[in-house]
Design an enzyme around this catalytic site. Structure first.
Site, PDB file in Angstrom:
ATOM      1  N   GLU A  29       0.812  -1.312   0.005  1.00 44.75           N
ATOM      2  CA  GLU A  29       0.177  -0.121  -0.137  1.00 44.75           C
ATOM      3  C   GLU A  29       0.725   1.348   0.027  1.00 44.75           C
ATOM      4  OE1 GLU A  29      -2.747  -0.578   3.213  1.00 44.75           O
ATOM      5  OE2 GLU A  29      -3.938  -2.134   2.308  1.00 44.75           O
ATOM      6  N   ASN A  77       2.214  -4.390  -3.355  1.00 45.53           N
ATOM      7  CA  ASN A  77       0.967  -4.669  -3.319  1.00 45.53           C
ATOM      8  C   ASN A  77       0.058  -3.794  -2.930  1.00 45.53           C
ATOM      9  OD1 ASN A  77      -1.009  -7.118  -3.054  1.00 45.53           O
ATOM     10  ND2 ASN A  77      -1.075  -6.551  -0.869  1.00 45.53           N
ATOM     11  N   HIS A 103     -10.138  -6.181  -2.702  1.00 38.11           N
ATOM     12  CA  HIS A 103     -11.281  -6.197  -1.702  1.00 38.11           C
ATOM     13  C   HIS A 103     -12.434  -5.223  -2.438  1.00 38.11           C
ATOM     14  CE1 HIS A 103      -8.810  -7.678   1.396  1.00 38.11           C
ATOM     15  NE2 HIS A 103      -7.887  -6.761   1.186  1.00 38.11           N
ATOM     16  N   GLU A 150      -5.737 -10.625  -2.140  1.00 38.79           N
ATOM     17  CA  GLU A 150      -6.737 -10.474  -0.828  1.00 38.79           C
ATOM     18  C   GLU A 150      -8.208 -10.535  -1.472  1.00 38.79           C
ATOM     19  OE1 GLU A 150      -5.282  -7.340   1.591  1.00 38.79           O
ATOM     20  OE2 GLU A 150      -3.088  -7.725   1.074  1.00 38.79           O
ATOM     21  N   ASP A 163     -12.012 -10.510  -1.788  1.00 41.75           N
ATOM     22  CA  ASP A 163     -13.216 -10.703  -0.981  1.00 41.75           C
ATOM     23  C   ASP A 163     -14.448  -9.832  -1.669  1.00 41.75           C
ATOM     24  OD1 ASP A 163     -12.346  -8.430   0.440  1.00 41.75           O
ATOM     25  OD2 ASP A 163     -12.179  -9.568   2.134  1.00 41.75           O
TER      26      ASP A 163
HETATM   27  C1  XIL Z   1      -6.094  -7.164   7.950  1.00 43.53           C
HETATM   28  C2  XIL Z   1      -6.173  -8.263   8.792  1.00 43.53           C
HETATM   29  O1  XIL Z   1      -7.196  -9.233   7.806  1.00 43.53           O
HETATM   30  C3  XIL Z   1      -6.926  -7.954  10.010  1.00 43.53           C
HETATM   31  O2  XIL Z   1      -7.023  -9.168  10.729  1.00 43.53           O
HETATM   32  C4  XIL Z   1      -6.139  -7.056  10.718  1.00 43.53           C
HETATM   33  O3  XIL Z   1      -6.957  -6.405  11.862  1.00 43.53           O
HETATM   34  C5  XIL Z   1      -5.938  -5.690   9.813  1.00 43.53           C
HETATM   35  O4  XIL Z   1      -5.281  -5.963   8.751  1.00 43.53           O
HETATM   36  N1  XIL Z   1      -4.987  -4.893   3.377  1.00 43.53           N
HETATM   37  C6  XIL Z   1      -3.862  -5.520   3.884  1.00 43.53           C
HETATM   38  C7  XIL Z   1      -3.999  -6.592   4.920  1.00 43.53           C
HETATM   39  O5  XIL Z   1      -2.929  -5.595   3.054  1.00 43.53           O
HETATM   40  O6  XIL Z   1      -2.722  -6.812   5.612  1.00 43.53           O
HETATM   41  C8  XIL Z   1      -5.223  -6.277   5.629  1.00 43.53           C
HETATM   42  O7  XIL Z   1      -5.338  -7.520   6.715  1.00 43.53           O
HETATM   43  C9  XIL Z   1      -6.480  -6.223   4.800  1.00 43.53           C
HETATM   44  C10 XIL Z   1      -6.185  -5.026   4.154  1.00 43.53           C
END
Ligand code: XIL
Length: 314
Positions: free
Chosen positions: A130, A171, A207, A235, A237
């Site tokens: 990020e 990422n 996401h 990641e 969802d």
């Molecule tokens: C999230 C985890 O899933 C949670 O359990 C934690 O509280 C916060 O982080 N982007 C990312 C991940 O790169 O590391 C994040 O994971 C979700 C968003």
């Protein structure tokens, strides 16, 4: 019955996988499905390889949580995505509030990345997580405000030196479609390559919100691939405002299918990772108030229509 990793590999991909987290490993039914290699051939630690977990005080490294995830994966021959070396969140206060100058912070980044990647050899790594704001400018993390973009090349070079076999990624989120943030990512990767900085891939977090897969998703994957790097959906969802309805679940099914079909169509897309496979352990309700039901399995580990969407996509 066709299953997610079996289909991904039949489509020429390296893996279909999922995030998981240490507390979840005490749930026997969860662990049984996590080790189902027809669905999952790759795991990402959702938290236990992050900076606060691995270097809670300067120079003191703790690998127990991450090691447990690796052991879980290795017991089933699954790959690991290391997540992550450098991120602005889940940072210990000794890093954020240390008041370090440029040279010291770069040395701290170098030590952190080389120690992590050296401990977990042979992995895929989200070396940088990020780095951008949504408008494509660099995020004002302690790393950027102190070192400019030097922390990025320092981290990538440290990772390469620690393990020449590791796959090194940057990422980010909101780089699913074309736009300012995706252009900024492409420009960064171009520049790193021009400077001879090691970079192997771009991770697209993905996401998503139900009904909002960008129409340029596949084109954007191809644009990244055209830079000469791998891409991965890291990641995935697809969340909705609760309660879920049949209509929302049907749209979610289409959305999962669209994402998978795009990865299938782009040869450089090497794999897809869910940000956990069950609504029971999804991060969504805790982060986005009133939203959830983002995963392909429900809270009781029963497959939702979205599972079939993934199958259809492959
Ligand atoms: C999230 C985890 O899933 C949670 O359990 C934690 O509280 C916060 O982080 N982007 C990312 C991940 O790169 O590391 C994040 O994971 C979700 C968003």
């Amino acid at each position: 019955v066709a299953q997610l990793n079996t289909l991904a590999q039949a489509a020429g991909k390296k893996y279909f996988g999922t995030a998981t987290d240490n507390p979840e490993l005490t749930n026997a039914a969860y662990v049984a499905q996590l080790g189902n290699t027809s669905d999952f051939h790759q795991l990402t630690a959702a938290n236990s390889m992050k900076w606060d977990a691995t270097e809670p005080s300067r120079g003191t490294f703790t690998f127990s949580g991450g090691d447990a995830i690796v052991a879980q994966a290795q017991a089933h021959g699954q790959l690991i995505r290391g997540h992550n070396c450098v991120w602005h969140n889940q940072l210990p206060s000794w890093v954020t509030s240390g008041g370090f100058n440029n040279a010291t912070l770069l040395s701290i980044v170098q030590t952190h990345c080389s120690t992590l990647v050296g401990h977990y050899k042979g992995k895929i790594w989200d070396v940088i997580n990020e780095p951008f704001n949504d408008d494509g400018t660099f995020r004002d993390s302690v790393f950027f405000t102190t070192t400019g973009t030097s922390y990025i090349s320092t981290a990538l070079r440290a990772a390469r030196a620690a393990d020449p076999a590791a796959k090194l990624y940057i990422n980010d989120f909101n780089i699913e479609g074309t736009g300012a943030k995706s252009t900024a990512m492409a420009n960064l990767v171009k520049q790193l390559k021009a400077e001879g900085v090691p970079i192997d891939g771009i991770g697209i977090q993905t996401h998503l919100i139900v009904g909002e897969v960008p129409s340029t998703f596949q084109q954007n994957l191809q644009n990244f691939a055209n830079l000469g790097v791998e891409v991965a959906i890291t990641e995935l969802d697809v969340r909705m405002t609760l309660p879920s309805t049949a209509a929302l679940l049907a749209q979610q099914t289409k959305d999962y299918q669209t994402v998978i079909a795009a990865c299938k169509a782009v040869p450089a897309c090497v794999g897809v990772t869910l940000w956990d496979w069950t609504d029971k352990f999804s991060w969504v309700p805790g982060t986005f108030a009133g939203q959830g039901a983002a995963c392909p399995w429900d809270e009781n580990f029963v497959k939702k229509p979205a599972y079939q969407g993934i199958v259809n996509g492959w």
